[in-house]
Design a protein around this motif. Structure first.
Motif, PDB file in Angstrom:
ATOM      1  N   ALA A   1       0.838  -1.206   0.000  1.00 14.56           N
ATOM      2  CA  ALA A   1       0.000   0.000   0.000  1.00 14.56           C
ATOM      3  C   ALA A   1       0.871   1.253   0.000  1.00 14.56           C
ATOM      4  CB  ALA A   1      -0.931  -0.025   1.207  1.00 14.56           C
ATOM      5  N   ARG A   2       1.991   1.200   0.766  1.00 16.40           N
ATOM      6  CA  ARG A   2       2.904   2.341   0.818  1.00 16.40           C
ATOM      7  C   ARG A   2       3.544   2.591  -0.545  1.00 16.40           C
ATOM      8  NH1 ARG A   2       4.920   0.123   5.484  1.00 16.40           N
ATOM      9  NH2 ARG A   2       3.501   0.872   7.092  1.00 16.40           N
ATOM     10  N   ASP A   3       3.921   1.508  -1.231  1.00 18.71           N
ATOM     11  CA  ASP A   3       4.510   1.642  -2.575  1.00 18.71           C
ATOM     12  C   ASP A   3       3.510   2.291  -3.531  1.00 18.71           C
ATOM     13  OD1 ASP A   3       6.749   0.399  -1.643  1.00 18.71           O
ATOM     14  OD2 ASP A   3       6.331  -1.561  -2.541  1.00 18.71           O
ATOM     15  N   LEU A   4       2.278   1.873  -3.401  1.00 14.01           N
ATOM     16  CA  LEU A   4       1.238   2.420  -4.279  1.00 14.01           C
ATOM     17  C   LEU A   4       0.980   3.892  -3.959  1.00 14.01           C
ATOM     18  CD1 LEU A   4      -0.719   1.798  -6.533  1.00 14.01           C
ATOM     19  CD2 LEU A   4      -2.259   0.721  -4.902  1.00 14.01           C
ATOM     20  N   LYS A   5       1.009   4.205  -2.673  1.00 15.16           N
ATOM     21  CA  LYS A   5       0.819   5.598  -2.248  1.00 15.16           C
ATOM     22  C   LYS A   5       1.901   6.480  -2.876  1.00 15.16           C
ATOM     23  CE  LYS A   5       0.360   8.429   1.877  1.00 15.16           C
ATOM     24  NZ  LYS A   5       0.393   8.467   3.336  1.00 15.16           N
ATOM     25  N   GLN A   6       3.125   5.949  -2.879  1.00 20.40           N
ATOM     26  CA  GLN A   6       4.251   6.666  -3.466  1.00 20.40           C
ATOM     27  C   GLN A   6       4.028   6.930  -4.963  1.00 20.40           C
ATOM     28  OE1 GLN A   6       6.515   7.901  -1.511  1.00 20.40           O
ATOM     29  NE2 GLN A   6       7.480   8.896  -3.263  1.00 20.40           N
ATOM     30  N   LEU A   7       3.514   5.921  -5.654  1.00 22.41           N
ATOM     31  CA  LEU A   7       3.241   6.073  -7.095  1.00 22.41           C
ATOM     32  C   LEU A   7       2.182   7.150  -7.337  1.00 22.41           C
ATOM     33  CD1 LEU A   7       3.100   2.335  -8.296  1.00 22.41           C
ATOM     34  CD2 LEU A   7       4.836   4.023  -8.868  1.00 22.41           C
ATOM     35  N   ILE A   8       1.170   7.161  -6.474  1.00 20.70           N
ATOM     36  CA  ILE A   8       0.105   8.167  -6.626  1.00 20.70           C
ATOM     37  C   ILE A   8       0.698   9.564  -6.421  1.00 20.70           C
ATOM     38  CG2 ILE A   8      -2.147   8.993  -5.749  1.00 20.70           C
ATOM     39  CD1 ILE A   8      -2.580   6.034  -4.731  1.00 20.70           C
ATOM     40  N   LEU A   9       1.523   9.690  -5.370  1.00 16.87           N
ATOM     41  CA  LEU A   9       2.137  10.994  -5.076  1.00 16.87           C
ATOM     42  C   LEU A   9       3.020  11.459  -6.228  1.00 16.87           C
ATOM     43  CD1 LEU A   9       3.100  10.491  -1.313  1.00 16.87           C
ATOM     44  CD2 LEU A   9       1.302  11.984  -2.215  1.00 16.87           C
ATOM     45  N   GLU A  10       3.797  10.506  -6.782  1.00 22.95           N
ATOM     46  CA  GLU A  10       4.697  10.858  -7.884  1.00 22.95           C
ATOM     47  C   GLU A  10       3.930  11.340  -9.113  1.00 22.95           C
ATOM     48  OE1 GLU A  10       7.365   7.559  -8.481  1.00 22.95           O
ATOM     49  OE2 GLU A  10       8.138   7.852  -6.440  1.00 22.95           O
ATOM     50  N   ARG A  11       2.809  10.701  -9.369  1.00 23.68           N
ATOM     51  CA  ARG A  11       2.018  11.103 -10.538  1.00 23.68           C
ATOM     52  C   ARG A  11       1.495  12.524 -10.354  1.00 23.68           C
ATOM     53  NH1 ARG A  11      -1.539   6.781 -13.363  1.00 23.68           N
ATOM     54  NH2 ARG A  11      -3.065   6.903 -11.686  1.00 23.68           N
ATOM     55  N   HIS A  12       1.204  12.883  -9.104  1.00 27.33           N
ATOM     56  CA  HIS A  12       0.645  14.213  -8.856  1.00 27.33           C
ATOM     57  C   HIS A  12       1.694  15.318  -8.816  1.00 27.33           C
ATOM     58  CE1 HIS A  12      -3.613  13.376  -8.514  1.00 27.33           C
ATOM     59  NE2 HIS A  12      -3.161  12.154  -8.361  1.00 27.33           N
ATOM     60  N   LYS A  13       2.963  14.896  -8.708  1.00 27.16           N
ATOM     61  CA  LYS A  13       4.062  15.881  -8.725  1.00 27.16           C
ATOM     62  C   LYS A  13       4.282  16.389 -10.133  1.00 27.16           C
ATOM     63  CE  LYS A  13       6.928  14.109  -5.090  1.00 27.16           C
ATOM     64  NZ  LYS A  13       8.061  13.182  -4.988  1.00 27.16           N
ATOM     65  N   LYS A  14       3.938  15.521 -11.097  1.00 30.06           N
ATOM     66  CA  LYS A  14       4.251  15.848 -12.506  1.00 30.06           C
ATOM     67  C   LYS A  14       3.398  17.016 -13.003  1.00 30.06           C
ATOM     68  CE  LYS A  14       5.835  11.232 -13.609  1.00 30.06           C
ATOM     69  NZ  LYS A  14       5.401   9.928 -14.030  1.00 30.06           N
TER      70      LYS A  14
END
Ligand SMILES: [Zn+2]
Length: 283
Positions: free
Chosen positions: A270-283
């Motif tokens: 879940a933490r890995d997925l959270k990180q992916l979501i955050l990264e997508r929103h940084k773009k």
């Protein structure tokens, strides 16, 4: 050797009196050991499947369908949405069984008795109309299986299957399409047109899977598609992320992170997925 063996002479075993009790290992000449070249075993798809017997719940026909030998396959990796990647085989090609007698198709775990009303609905809406050859080659082809998944979806619609069953078909159908794109890419046969079409279909399958999983979570009891609460929540989060429904993905991820029943492995995922979501929103 004198001592404990002395006296053997008196037994007519004179020769043995002088022998050593323990044998010394024969000194062998040192022969350089040639390391064997690691044998590259080519895993063939046909060796990873077998003919499983089925009885059609619609027409009672007995037939066999190819399914994967779970004990013989080697898991290489898993996608974000838990699609297993095996060496030498795309498992989703062997997840649907179809009756050659009447055309009824269902996912292997759901190929089981139906209610009388469901049988009538399948007969009227599928069996009386379907025209297709059910090919039984040594292995199944992606194109044939795409058709088979479509028939399974049609059967699920007419028999009023639960949302979880429909979602299960859609999820595995998406996996099949993804595997097909990868296979074509590896072989150098992926055209821009094919890629667009297959990826578009995969996205549609994932969107439908997400819808069904969310409905099932609200209406059905666990296990859903063979998943417990946390696995289901993770699956919803992963498929939501893949279909760019990040608000749903983020909500499910935070539920897993605060859950008292989620184990550390699921919390890590879940933490890995959270990180992916955050990264997508940084773009
Ligand atoms: Zn049948």
């Amino acid at each position: 050797m004198a001592g404990i063996l002395s006296g053997l002479k008196g037994l007519g075993l004179e020769e043995l009196e002088k022998r050593e009790l323990y044998e010394e290992e024969e000194k062998t000449k040192e022969i350089p050991i040639r390391k064997a070249e690691p044998k590259r075993v080519i895993v063939e798809e046909k060796d990873l499947i077998y003919d499983k017997s089925f009885s059609c719940p619609v027409c009672d026909h007995k037939f066999t369908s190819k399914v994967m030998k779970t004990g013989k396959t080697r898991l290489v990796s898993a996608d974000l949405d838990c699609r297993p990647v095996y060496e030498g085989i795309e498992s989703s090609k062997y997840d649907v069984a179809q009756c050659p007698g009447c055309g009824y198709a269902a996912m292997v775990p759901y190929f089981r008795p139906l209610l009388k009303t469901q049988i009538e609905l399948v007969q009227e809406n599928i069996c009386d109309h379907i025209k297709m050859e059910i090919s039984e080659g040594e292995i199944y082809s992606y194109e044939d299986m795409i058709t088979r998944y479509r028939v399974a979806l049609a059967c699920a619609i007419v028999k009023h299957a639960k949302d979880s069953e429909k979602a299960y078909i859609c999820l595995h159908f998406a996996w099949l399409l993804r595997g097909y794109v990868q296979k074509l890419e590896e072989e150098g046969h992926l055209t821009a047109e094919k890629e667009k079409r297959l990826k578009g279909q995969e996205t549609e399958c994932l969107q439908k899977a997400l819808e069904g999983l969310i409905n099932a979570r609200q209406k059905e009891s666990l296990p859903i598609c063979g998943m417990d609460q946390i696995s289901l929540d993770y699956m919803i989060a992963a498929v939501a992320y893949e279909t760019e429904k990040d608000n749903i993905a983020a909500k499910m991820v935070s539920e897993i992170l605060v859950s008292s029943i989620a184990n550390s492995r699921m919390k890590d995922k879940a933490r890995d997925l959270k990180q992916l979501i955050l990264e997508r929103h940084k773009k």
